[in-house]
Design an enzyme around this catalytic site. Sequence first.
Site, mmCIF file in Angstrom:
data_model
loop_
_atom_site.group_PDB
_atom_site.id
_atom_site.type_symbol
_atom_site.label_atom_id
_atom_site.label_comp_id
_atom_site.label_asym_id
_atom_site.label_seq_id
_atom_site.Cartn_x
_atom_site.Cartn_y
_atom_site.Cartn_z
ATOM 1 N N ASP A 67 -12.488 5.766 -5.906
ATOM 2 C CA ASP A 67 -12.970 4.171 -5.163
ATOM 3 C C ASP A 67 -12.758 3.435 -3.525
ATOM 4 O O ASP A 67 -12.753 4.515 -3.007
ATOM 5 C CB ASP A 67 -12.502 3.033 -5.729
ATOM 6 C CG ASP A 67 -10.811 3.517 -5.840
ATOM 7 O OD1 ASP A 67 -10.160 4.518 -5.029
ATOM 8 O OD2 ASP A 67 -10.265 2.826 -7.425
ATOM 9 N N ASP A 136 -2.978 -4.438 -14.140
ATOM 10 C CA ASP A 136 -3.802 -4.451 -14.823
ATOM 11 C C ASP A 136 -4.584 -3.261 -15.902
ATOM 12 O O ASP A 136 -4.665 -2.987 -17.210
ATOM 13 C CB ASP A 136 -5.158 -5.742 -15.085
ATOM 14 C CG ASP A 136 -6.285 -4.810 -13.804
ATOM 15 O OD1 ASP A 136 -5.836 -3.161 -13.409
ATOM 16 O OD2 ASP A 136 -7.252 -4.885 -13.350
ATOM 17 N N HIS A 138 -5.640 -0.815 -14.398
ATOM 18 C CA HIS A 138 -6.421 0.045 -14.613
ATOM 19 C C HIS A 138 -6.621 1.555 -13.788
ATOM 20 O O HIS A 138 -5.142 1.580 -13.840
ATOM 21 C CB HIS A 138 -8.341 -1.007 -13.053
ATOM 22 C CG HIS A 138 -7.307 -1.271 -11.649
ATOM 23 N ND1 HIS A 138 -7.398 -2.055 -10.941
ATOM 24 C CD2 HIS A 138 -6.047 -0.230 -11.067
ATOM 25 C CE1 HIS A 138 -6.387 -1.366 -9.926
ATOM 26 N NE2 HIS A 138 -6.273 -0.717 -10.106
ATOM 27 N N GLU A 143 -11.592 -2.022 -14.468
ATOM 28 C CA GLU A 143 -10.890 -3.868 -14.548
ATOM 29 C C GLU A 143 -10.876 -2.862 -15.486
ATOM 30 O O GLU A 143 -11.787 -2.852 -16.388
ATOM 31 C CB GLU A 143 -11.383 -4.083 -13.294
ATOM 32 C CG GLU A 143 -11.601 -4.153 -12.297
ATOM 33 C CD GLU A 143 -9.855 -4.156 -11.252
ATOM 34 O OE1 GLU A 143 -8.591 -3.754 -12.257
ATOM 35 O OE2 GLU A 143 -10.079 -5.057 -10.618
#
Length: 263
Positions: A67, A136, A138, A143
């Site tokens: 990313d 979270d 990810h 997400e």
Amino acid sequence: MEVIIRPDANTATELVARLISDAIRRKPDLVLGLATGRTMERLYARLAQMHIEEKLDFSKLSTFNLDEYVALPTENRNSYRYYMNYHLFDKVNIDKKNTFLPDGCADNLDHECEKYERKIESLGGIDLQLLGIGADGHIGFNEPLSALRSRTRVKALSPATIAQNSPLFDDPAMMPRRAITMGVGTILDAKKIIMLVTGKSKAKILSKAIEGPISSMISASALQLHPKCVVITDEDAAECLQEKEYYRWIFANEPEWKIYQNT
Ligand code: F6R
């Protein structure tokens, strides 16, 4: 999926460094998928050390990062290109032409995402993908509610991710709210996956991801679908796992782990 528990973050990281260096020695032109974040800093320092002390050769390697933030120039020290140069690429003999990250400053981001997918394909796909897990759940920046078949695309970052990463910025308000990320489907296409998870703060989300139901609410749970995925964790991050004894037995007894017993 296999889960390996090591006593602490150093030994967990050492095991991942050994698995990666063995993979590079077996296939010098390995296509390696890379992650960023705090967990990986220690790992990249160790790989750089292996380059110096053990002549680990990165010259034929190609890498794809998961990313990159949108609209953050590569010279910015919070960009993932900067991170990779700083922590690994500038310290080993890799040819930077063969190190790929999505361009978060591209004029046409959709086109950039499509191009990234094609580039991965053109090199025969990712042989080994390295992952961390976010607060979270990810992987990459997938997400909650990321489609389990998603491909590289722009994703809006969740409040949990903004809370996790904004302290790394001089001015936390300057953290971008969007990123380009490989999709969950892109990640699952890798031939082999290693996820490294350390620290107490990851204990609850790790147990949900690997022992809970598969759900797009926790992208890392999709790794349960992958035929060759190993999760390497320390005791702190393993705290909430139900099957700890079984995982320990595997490391102590399964033949594939024998050579790593003293790692
Ligand atoms: C970043 C990435 C993320 C991180 C995750 C954990 O490239 O892939 O999924 O791995 O956010 O980050 P740390 O290690 O900082 O807790």
